[in-house]
Enzyme design. Structure first.
Site, PDB file in Angstrom:
ATOM      1  N   ARG A  22      -4.246   4.271  -7.940  1.00  0.00           N
ATOM      2  CA  ARG A  22      -3.597   5.466  -7.397  1.00  0.00           C
ATOM      3  C   ARG A  22      -2.168   5.627  -7.913  1.00  0.00           C
ATOM      4  NH1 ARG A  22      -4.437   4.607  -1.166  1.00  0.00           N
ATOM      5  NH2 ARG A  22      -4.014   2.494  -1.847  1.00  0.00           N
ATOM      6  N   ARG A  31       2.198  13.009  10.373  1.00  0.00           N
ATOM      7  CA  ARG A  31       0.926  12.924   9.653  1.00  0.00           C
ATOM      8  C   ARG A  31       0.159  11.726  10.199  1.00  0.00           C
ATOM      9  NH1 ARG A  31      -0.908   9.622   5.703  1.00  0.00           N
ATOM     10  NH2 ARG A  31      -2.116  10.437   3.971  1.00  0.00           N
ATOM     11  N   ASP A  61      -2.007   9.121   9.922  1.00  0.00           N
ATOM     12  CA  ASP A  61      -2.624   8.376   8.831  1.00  0.00           C
ATOM     13  C   ASP A  61      -3.922   7.704   9.280  1.00  0.00           C
ATOM     14  OD1 ASP A  61      -2.352   7.139   6.115  1.00  0.00           O
ATOM     15  OD2 ASP A  61      -2.444   5.316   7.325  1.00  0.00           O
ATOM     16  N   GLN A  95      -3.005  -5.211   6.088  1.00  0.00           N
ATOM     17  CA  GLN A  95      -2.935  -4.088   7.036  1.00  0.00           C
ATOM     18  C   GLN A  95      -3.884  -4.363   8.193  1.00  0.00           C
ATOM     19  OE1 GLN A  95      -3.608  -1.561   3.542  1.00  0.00           O
ATOM     20  NE2 GLN A  95      -2.153  -0.075   4.391  1.00  0.00           N
ATOM     21  N   HIS A 116      -1.071  11.761  -3.113  1.00  0.00           N
ATOM     22  CA  HIS A 116      -0.831  10.403  -3.617  1.00  0.00           C
ATOM     23  C   HIS A 116      -2.112   9.578  -3.678  1.00  0.00           C
ATOM     24  CE1 HIS A 116      -1.148   9.961   0.653  1.00  0.00           C
ATOM     25  NE2 HIS A 116      -1.229   8.655   0.512  1.00  0.00           N
ATOM     26  N   ASP A 117      -3.180  10.050  -3.017  1.00  0.00           N
ATOM     27  CA  ASP A 117      -4.427   9.289  -2.961  1.00  0.00           C
ATOM     28  C   ASP A 117      -5.429   9.776  -4.003  1.00  0.00           C
ATOM     29  OD1 ASP A 117      -3.942   7.353  -1.038  1.00  0.00           O
ATOM     30  OD2 ASP A 117      -4.472   8.678   0.627  1.00  0.00           O
ATOM     31  N   ASP A 135       0.835  -1.195   0.000  1.00  0.00           N
ATOM     32  CA  ASP A 135       0.000   0.000   0.000  1.00  0.00           C
ATOM     33  C   ASP A 135       0.879   1.258   0.000  1.00  0.00           C
ATOM     34  OD1 ASP A 135      -2.244   1.568  -0.058  1.00  0.00           O
ATOM     35  OD2 ASP A 135      -2.649   1.427   2.093  1.00  0.00           O
ATOM     36  N   HIS A 152      -2.917   0.869  11.883  1.00  0.00           N
ATOM     37  CA  HIS A 152      -2.660  -0.538  11.564  1.00  0.00           C
ATOM     38  C   HIS A 152      -1.168  -0.767  11.404  1.00  0.00           C
ATOM     39  CE1 HIS A 152      -3.800   1.864   7.945  1.00  0.00           C
ATOM     40  NE2 HIS A 152      -2.613   1.458   7.532  1.00  0.00           N
ATOM     41  N   GLU A 170      -5.146  13.479   8.978  1.00  0.00           N
ATOM     42  CA  GLU A 170      -5.531  13.012   7.652  1.00  0.00           C
ATOM     43  C   GLU A 170      -6.935  12.422   7.758  1.00  0.00           C
ATOM     44  OE1 GLU A 170      -5.684  10.025   4.169  1.00  0.00           O
ATOM     45  OE2 GLU A 170      -5.121   9.337   6.164  1.00  0.00           O
TER      46      GLU A 170
HETATM   47  C1  GLC Z   1      -4.141   6.791   4.160  1.00  0.00           C
HETATM   48  C2  GLC Z   1      -3.119   6.885   3.058  1.00  0.00           C
HETATM   49  C3  GLC Z   1      -3.455   5.903   2.001  1.00  0.00           C
HETATM   50  C4  GLC Z   1      -3.487   4.533   2.604  1.00  0.00           C
HETATM   51  C5  GLC Z   1      -4.391   4.471   3.823  1.00  0.00           C
HETATM   52  C6  GLC Z   1      -4.114   3.250   4.639  1.00  0.00           C
HETATM   53  O1  GLC Z   1      -5.393   7.148   3.728  1.00  0.00           O
HETATM   54  O2  GLC Z   1      -3.057   8.188   2.569  1.00  0.00           O
HETATM   55  O3  GLC Z   1      -2.541   5.969   0.952  1.00  0.00           O
HETATM   56  O4  GLC Z   1      -3.938   3.626   1.656  1.00  0.00           O
HETATM   57  O5  GLC Z   1      -4.183   5.528   4.690  1.00  0.00           O
HETATM   58  O6  GLC Z   1      -2.922   3.400   5.364  1.00  0.00           O
HETATM   59  C1  GLC Z   2     -10.450   6.355   2.414  1.00  0.00           C
HETATM   60  C2  GLC Z   2      -9.962   6.927   3.664  1.00  0.00           C
HETATM   61  C3  GLC Z   2      -8.847   7.873   3.433  1.00  0.00           C
HETATM   62  C4  GLC Z   2      -7.818   7.302   2.488  1.00  0.00           C
HETATM   63  C5  GLC Z   2      -8.395   6.680   1.288  1.00  0.00           C
HETATM   64  C6  GLC Z   2      -7.350   5.909   0.537  1.00  0.00           C
HETATM   65  O1  GLC Z   2     -11.099   7.332   1.694  1.00  0.00           O
HETATM   66  O2  GLC Z   2     -10.997   7.614   4.351  1.00  0.00           O
HETATM   67  O3  GLC Z   2      -8.266   8.129   4.653  1.00  0.00           O
HETATM   68  O4  GLC Z   2      -6.994   8.327   2.048  1.00  0.00           O
HETATM   69  O5  GLC Z   2      -9.400   5.799   1.665  1.00  0.00           O
HETATM   70  O6  GLC Z   2      -7.851   5.566  -0.698  1.00  0.00           O
END
Ligand code: GLC
Ligand code: GLC
Length: 645
Positions: free
Chosen positions: A517, A284, A286, A254, A392-393, A143, A186, A328
């Site tokens: 992504r 950050r 996450d 995860q 990145h998302d 991931d 996680h 986040e």
């Molecule tokens: C956050 C990250 C995303 C990841 C997810 C699980 O949203 O930005 O890239 O997949 O957390 O860690």
């Molecule tokens: C979901 C989560 C966000 C994460 C994303 C990753 O939307 O809420 O935290 O960035 O998944 O794709």
């Protein structure tokens, strides 16, 4: 319980047994001072979360010792930084601040390579660098590093721990704050805790949510969202080593940590202090919305998630107060706001602004953006938004359906339209994007793509169409102008400053092809940087235009600590806001979100008072204010108020 009496009693008992041997007398005094100051808050939070457990005091005592050990290991340089930040806590609101987020490998190969790229960062004006997760993680799909197998070990494809230490020092010397991920919802299923759990060790099975059968998971499941429905349905995965179901909100590798167990809180605090002691200045947080599960709810944004984050924040205030938290929370706008507080997360991504910028580019109608910002932009003066356009998302269409409803917009239908617009399924769209996370049950999805491709550059270049290219460049600069001026830290996603296009090579990679992504996770090569210097290419126009905007931001304090008022412009395609600094200086930012000229009344913008306004971007002076201002397609004006002539 008489909480005041209890915290005093607990603190006294803890202090008697506390080992402070790793510290000088002076350091001991600092630590004890901070502990005394924070303890009432920390104690109350932990009582709320864990107070019912008979072994509460044991874990409390262990936690304070963990904090003491973390503080003892903190370098003198970082301790000085702690003092400097405590004396000037609002550093992140400065106009000089400019963020960038990048993957170490994509941006520079490895950590050593990144160190060599520091001059580029400095030249761009970067003062805040978020490095995507660089910890040890499973080979193949991890991931993007968000499955952490060891928080204390750098992934060996990126270099060594020593490289990271050196980089951290070099960044500090260059005036760049290092930002690291705190992936605390996680771990990967290869983390030693998970391996022990797989092997049947009960202590570590209690670090996660593990179930013998599907009975309880099914009860939870009734109320849960699915985050990655394209790879796996539901939120639980079968682990054939332990013969148990494991809670896995994201991928099956995860494993969600179980924060009802105070041992997890303490262990993660220890990892957090390790990261703090590497010299990062922000962590950050996450996926922070998911850290507390409560049967019968959607297990997001629960009250105890907030208490936990506040407790972590309090721990940092004691052992490493230079470090701030960035939230986040990619959730409903009202929920995003709840994480933002001096005592919780000082910084937060602004997903609402991000999503609505893309929304408005598609609709050319600023109503939803204006009204949503009027409702949700204001936050505590101690905190700051981290404003971004891409990351990145994926882009999820997070806006408040109630606000949309007031404008006659149906949230469900509108999201469908936006998905179509940005994934090539809407005739006349300028965007080239890819659908992500399509849910087979309800057709829902989110959007991926690089800023430049989503803004139309890919199409413009493919069709060799000068107008499309011009619009794409202008869109790119306009959306960047917003994050640079609206208030908060602007965060550029590495590669966007060079207008890089979608990278489809992930489709050929087995460990990536199921995760779209990757289309926006693009290598930034020396050749790309050189190409952006070649005059008059679209990349060059974006890069140089952006440089101008950045230069201006850093020059005027009104881009730093100032208040923001979102203006109702009474003109469909125009978005406007005013920033006012303490010294009375004012900046009026006006953006045209369409490819047509717009005229907007200067009275509604507040320009009719005889002052002189100077456009920082075109040298036009507005004095006395004309009845109407005219904006070219996608034009931005940054009108600075100087004294009346
Ligand atoms: C956050 C990250 C995303 C990841 C997810 C699980 O949203 O930005 O890239 O997949 O957390 O860690
Ligand atoms: C979901 C989560 C966000 C994460 C994303 C990753 O939307 O809420 O935290 O960035 O998944 O794709």
């Amino acid at each position: 319980m008489d909480i005041e009496r209890e915290y005093k009693r607990s603190l006294e008992r803890i202090l008697t047994g506390l080992d402070l041997s790793g510290m000088s007398k002076r350091e001991q005094a600092v630590f004890i001072d901070r502990l005394n100051e924070q303890f009432p808050r920390l104690f109350a939070l932990l009582v709320e979360i864990y107070g019912q457990r008979y072994d509460f005091f044991y874990y409390l005592q262990q936690l304070v010792q963990t904090l003491a050990n973390g503080f003892a290991k903190r370098s003198n340089v970082l301790k000085q930084k702690d003092n400097a930040r405590l004396a000037a806590p609002h550093w992140y609101q400065d106009e000089n601040m400019l963020g960038m987020a990048c993957y170490v490998d994509l941006f520079a190969g490895d950590l050593k390579g990144l160190q060599q790229r520091i001059p580029y960062l400095v030249e761009t004006g970067i003062t805040y660098l978020h490095l995507m997760p660089l910890y040890d993680s499973p080979k193949g799909d991890s991931d993007g590093g968000y499955a952490v197998s060891d928080y204390r070990k750098v992934n060996d494809t990126l270099g060594s721990n020593k490289d990271l230490e050196e980089l951290s020092k070099a960044l500090a010397e260059a005036g760049i704050s290092l930002v690291l991920d705190f992936v605390f919802n996680h771990t990967s299923d290869e983390h030693p805790w998970a391996l022990a759990a797989k092997a049947g060790d009960q202590k570590y099975q209690e670090f996660y949510y593990m179930f013998d059968d599907k009975h309880v998971p099914d009860e939870y499941e009734k109320h849960l969202r699915e985050i990655f429905p394209q790879v796996r349905r539901g939120n639980f995965s079968w682990d054939s080593d332990s013969n148990k179901w494991v809670w896995t909100t994201f991928n099956n590798f995860q494993w969600d940590l179980n924060y009802t167990n105070p041992a997890v809180f303490n262990a993660i605090t220890d990892e957090m202090l390790y990261l703090a002691n590497l010299g990062c200045e922000a962590l950050r947080l996450d996926a922070l919305a998911f850290i507390w599960k409560e049967m019968g709810t959607n297990c997001e944004n629960q009250a105890k998630a907030h208490s936990l984050i506040q407790a972590f924040n309090s721990c940092l205030q004691i052992a490493a107060p230079a470090v701030v938290f960035k939230s986040e929370a990619i959730v409903h706008p009202d929920e995003v706001l709840k994480y933002i507080d001096k005592q919780e997360c000082q910084l937060s991504y602004n997903p609402l602004l991000m999503a609505l910028i893309w929304n408005t580019l598609a609709t050319r109608d600023t109503h939803l953006l204006t009204e949503s910002m009027q409702k949700s932009f204001e936050i505590s003066p101690d905190c700051a938004w981290v404003n971004y356009v891409r990351c990145h998302d994926d882009i999820g269409w997070t806006f408040d359906d109630a606000v949309a409803g007031q404008q006659g917009v149906n949230g469900y239908d509108h999201r469908r339209f936006l998905n179509q617009f940005y994934t090539g399924r809407f005739e006349g769209s300028f965007a080239t994007g890819v659908a992500f996370g399509e849910n087979p049950s309800n057709g829902d999805c989110r959007v991926c793509g690089s800023l430049a491709s989503l803004a139309g550059l890919e199409q413009g270049i493919e069709q060799n169409n000068a107008t499309l290219i011009e619009h794409a460049v202008a869109r790119n600069l306009m959306v960047h102008s917003i994050i640079l001026s609206i208030g908060g830290i602007p965060l550029i996603y590495s590669g966007d400053e060079l207008a890089l296009l979608n990278d489809y090579s992930y489709e050929q990679d087995d460990s990536k092809k199921h995760d779209e992504r990757w289309v926006q996770r693009i290598p930034v090569t020396d050749a790309d940087i050189q190409a952006s210097k070649k005059k008059d290419t679209p990349q060059n126009r974006v890069a140089t235009g952006l440089k101008t905007l950045i230069g201006l931001r850093k020059q005027y304090s009104v881009f730093g600590q100032a208040s923001t008022r979102i203006i109702t412009p009474h003109q469909n395609a125009v978005f406007a806001y005013q920033r006012t600094a303490k010294d009375g200086t004012s900046l009026l930012a006006i953006c045209n979100f369409s490819e047509h000229k717009q005229r907007v009344s200067s009275i509604t913008l507040g320009l009719g008072n005889g002052d002189v306004w100077q456009d920082l971007l075109s040298s036009v002076r507005v004095s006395p204010a004309p009845q109407e201002l005219e904006l070219a397609p996608y034009q931005v004006m940054w009108l600075l108020n100087s004294q009346p002539v």
